[in-house]
Design a protein around this motif. Structure first.
Motif, short mmCIF file in Angstrom:
data_model
loop_
_atom_site.label_atom_id
_atom_site.label_comp_id
_atom_site.label_asym_id
_atom_site.label_seq_id
_atom_site.Cartn_x
_atom_site.Cartn_y
_atom_site.Cartn_z
N ILE B 197 0.83 -1.21 0.00
CA ILE B 197 0.00 0.00 0.00
C ILE B 197 0.86 1.25 0.00
CG2 ILE B 197 -1.60 1.32 1.44
CD1 ILE B 197 -2.73 -1.55 2.20
N LEU B 322 -4.65 -2.28 4.84
CA LEU B 322 -5.30 -1.00 5.01
C LEU B 322 -6.53 -1.12 5.90
CD1 LEU B 322 -5.39 1.90 3.92
CD2 LEU B 322 -6.88 1.08 2.14
N GLY B 323 -6.82 -0.08 6.61
CA GLY B 323 -8.07 -0.03 7.35
C GLY B 323 -7.92 -0.45 8.79
N GLU B 325 -7.40 1.33 11.28
CA GLU B 325 -6.47 2.10 12.09
C GLU B 325 -7.28 3.00 13.01
OE1 GLU B 325 -2.92 2.77 8.91
OE2 GLU B 325 -4.33 4.36 9.14
N GLY B 326 -7.18 2.87 14.26
CA GLY B 326 -7.97 3.77 15.09
C GLY B 326 -7.83 3.46 16.55
#
Ligand code: ATP
Ligand code: MG
Lengths: 261, 326
Positions: B197, B322-323, B325-326
């Motif tokens: 990515i 990806l994704g 993330e938090g």
């Protein structure tokens, strides 16, 4: 707004009603915002506000469910990320995404990819043009390492650097693509106080070279110190926008964001 | 080339160069030359496959099909139309490239293992064509009357001459591949391998590079097929079936993905295993290969080359997604 011709002071980035949903999760619920060219634009908001998702949309890693993104007046949503990079948007990642087993220098050299040409034949057969291009990539990469202060580490494996330096290396890699707009996702995460101060100086230096900076950051001192404009997101929605002074005193922001801590 | 690769290159080059002389001095193994000629031909097939598996993280189950496209193009053009073998060879390579591109572009646009599935189907179809198009290929009973090779009117006749010709080409292909790996393109490939990515976001057209490696591997396989044709001067569809595609994947895995030396080692080793040391087990060949695959997957995920390099195991970088993330 229409942009028949580029003018000074025009916005470099325009977000029109950006929505992003993951199944039932609405991470962005219609963001409208314009970023003037040449400024440091901060984007803040509590955890889960949608800041990183917004960066993913701008850099093409995610395709917004609704809305359009204009870069220098032209729509870029739907383009592949490498096309967007070529157009002049680069970024760093909240969770460091370096090429860990490559050297520090090689990481920055990779950033030169979209500005160079040698392909399979040229590199496989080592055409003379390819060799001089390679030397050029090398020289430029070293210059960017110099700029961020990592020249001494150039031969080390990127993965062996302390987290703070990895974050700085990501900035060097992003700059190596020669962007007009750079998105920094929490660059101060993992940095100590002196490093954060140095980072602030570096970001201002980047902005002075004419690159527009969009900065997502939780370190409020840094944000308030260096930003020209701040956009506040809350649960995927626009909450406020303005100068640091304006945002500091905004009661809605204080309640939603600053008041939380 | 890096200095370590240059060293290995020199050492391997010398080993290969003196091998015929060594073999000649030890009685009972003179036919090892012949096995090594096949190992060289198969190494060409496995070089591109190693790049594909090691850097693009994709598996092709059609290497035998591309090998066959080169072989039959050369066979048909020289035996049926009296072409010069050296002119027929590039035709096979171009044909393989075109076909690989057509299969690769849609399959590699998508993330995941679509290429394995697409090439599996494609490989089976190609094998059927070789078997059924009797008029062109001779079908299951094979194709004969294929000429040998000559360089500037000078016929390549002895095994030793073939040996040096084939391994000369293997070294050229190796050199080409190393040059690619240690350049702008190679950096892009390594970046794709480590953080796909991020590579894409920094401007690397990741899908295009995957297609390019796949096509490169197909071209090398086709060239190998052409040499194979003129060396054995007989073609039968069974040399290009799915089992052979699996064998090629195995050769790369045993030696070690992401290392061209590993691919070479695995190919030479398994060629000897198949042609020489396991003749007694011929009936259980599939079983033996299955067992080898299992042992490698469980205990040597990085292949034999990793043992030579730094002992078993060795850290592997994880590809972040990806994704979330938090
Ligand atoms: N790939 C995904 N799939 C599902 N939900 C996602 C995905 N990516 C983000 N989200 C959700 O979208 C919301 C916004 O996430 P995002 O990472 O953009 O927040 P953020 O503002 O960057 O937060 P932080 O300050 O913690 O980094 C969160 O609720 C998150 O769980
Ligand atoms: Mg975030």
């Amino acid at each position: 707004m229409e942009h028949p011709a580029r003018q000074p002071g025009a916005s470099i980035l325009e977000l029109n009603d950006i929505q992003m949903s993951f199944g039932g999760v609405h991470a962005l619920k219609g963001i409208n915002h314009a970023v003037p060219e040449g400024i440091i634009q901060a984007v803040i908001g509590p955890n889960g506000a949608g800041k990183t998702t917004l960066f993913h949309c701008i850099s093409g890693l995610l395709n917004p469910t609704e809305g359009s993104i204009l870069f220098r007046g032209a729509e870029i949503n739907g383009l592949a990320p490498h096309r967007i990079a070529h157009l002049g948007i680069s970024r760093t990642f909240q969770h460091v995404a370096l090429f860990k087993s490559m050297t520090v220098l090689e990481n920055v050299m990779l950033g030169r990819h979209s500005r160079t040409r040698s392909g399979f034949w040229a590199t496989g057969l080592r055409f003379p043009g390819m060799r001089s291009e390679e030397r050029n990539i090398h020289k430029k990469a070293e210059a960017f390492l110099d700029l961020v202060g990592l020249a001494d580490a150039s031969r080390l494996q990127a993965g062996t650097l302390p987290l703070g330096k990895q974050k700085i290396l990501e900035i060097a890699r992003a700059l190596a693509t020669e962007p007009r707009l750079v998105l920094l996702d929490e660059p101060a995460g993992g940095l100590n106080m002196t490093e954060t101060e140095e980072l602030g100086v570096l970001i201002q230096k980047i902005c002075q070279t004419g690159i527009t900076v969009v900065l997502v950051e939780h370190d409020m001192n840094l944000v308030m110190d260096i930003s020209d404009q701040i956009l506040v997101l809350h649960y995927g929605q626009y909450l406020a926008s303005g100068t640091p002074q304006h945002i500091k005193d905004d009661p809605a922001v204080i309640e939603a964001y600053l008041g939380e801590n | 080339m890096r200095t370590t690769d240059r060293w290995i290159f020199t050492v391997v080059f010398l080993l290969i160069a003196v091998f015929p002389w060594l073999v000649g001095r030890i009685s009972g193994i003179s036919h090892y030359i012949e096995v090594m000629i096949f190992a060289g031909i198969f190494s060409l097939v496995c070089l591109g496959l190693s790049l594909l598996m090691g850097y693009a993280g994709q598996i092709s189950l059609a290497q035998a099909a591309f090998f066959g496209i080169g072989a039959y193009t050369s066979g048909i053009l020289t035996a049926r139309f009296d072409w010069n073998p050296w002119l027929a060879m590039p035709v096979g390579a171009v044909l393989a490239a075109a076909v690989a591109w057509i299969v690769g572009v849609p399959a590699l646009r998508l993330r995941g293992h679509y290429l394995a599935m697409a090439t599996l189907g494609f490989g089976v179809i190609v094998h059927i064509v070789f078997s059924e198009e009797v008029e062109w290929t001779g079908g299951p009973s094979g194709m004969v009357d294929i000429p040998g090779l000559a360089i500037a009117g000078w016929r390549i006749s002895s095994e030793v001459q073939w040996y040096y010709l084939i391994w000369g080409i293997v070294f050229l292909a190796l050199l080409f591949s190393f040059h690619i790996l240690h350049s702008r393109v190679g950096r892009a490939l390594r970046a794709i391998h480590e953080e796909e990515i991020a590579a894409e976001a920094m401007g690397v057209p990741t899908a295009r590079y995957k297609v390019q490696i796949f096509v490169f591997g197909a071209v090398l396989a086709a060239i190998a097929g052409s040499f194979y044709t003129h060396y054995v001067t007989f073609l039968s569809p069974s040399s290009f079936n799915l089992m052979w595609s699996i064998r090629f994947v195995l050769m790369v895995m045993v030696g070690g993905m992401q290392s061209l030396w590993g691919a070479l080692l695995g190919t030479v080793l398994l060629t000897f295993v198949g042609n020489e040391w396991l003749q007694v087990f011929a009936d259980f060949e599939v079983l033996v290969y299955g067992a080898i695959l299992l042992v490698v997957a469980l205990f040597l995920p990085q292949g034999l080359i990793s043992v030579l390099r730094r002992g078993p195991g060795g850290a592997r970088s994880s590809v972040s997604r990806l994704g979330g993330e938090g």
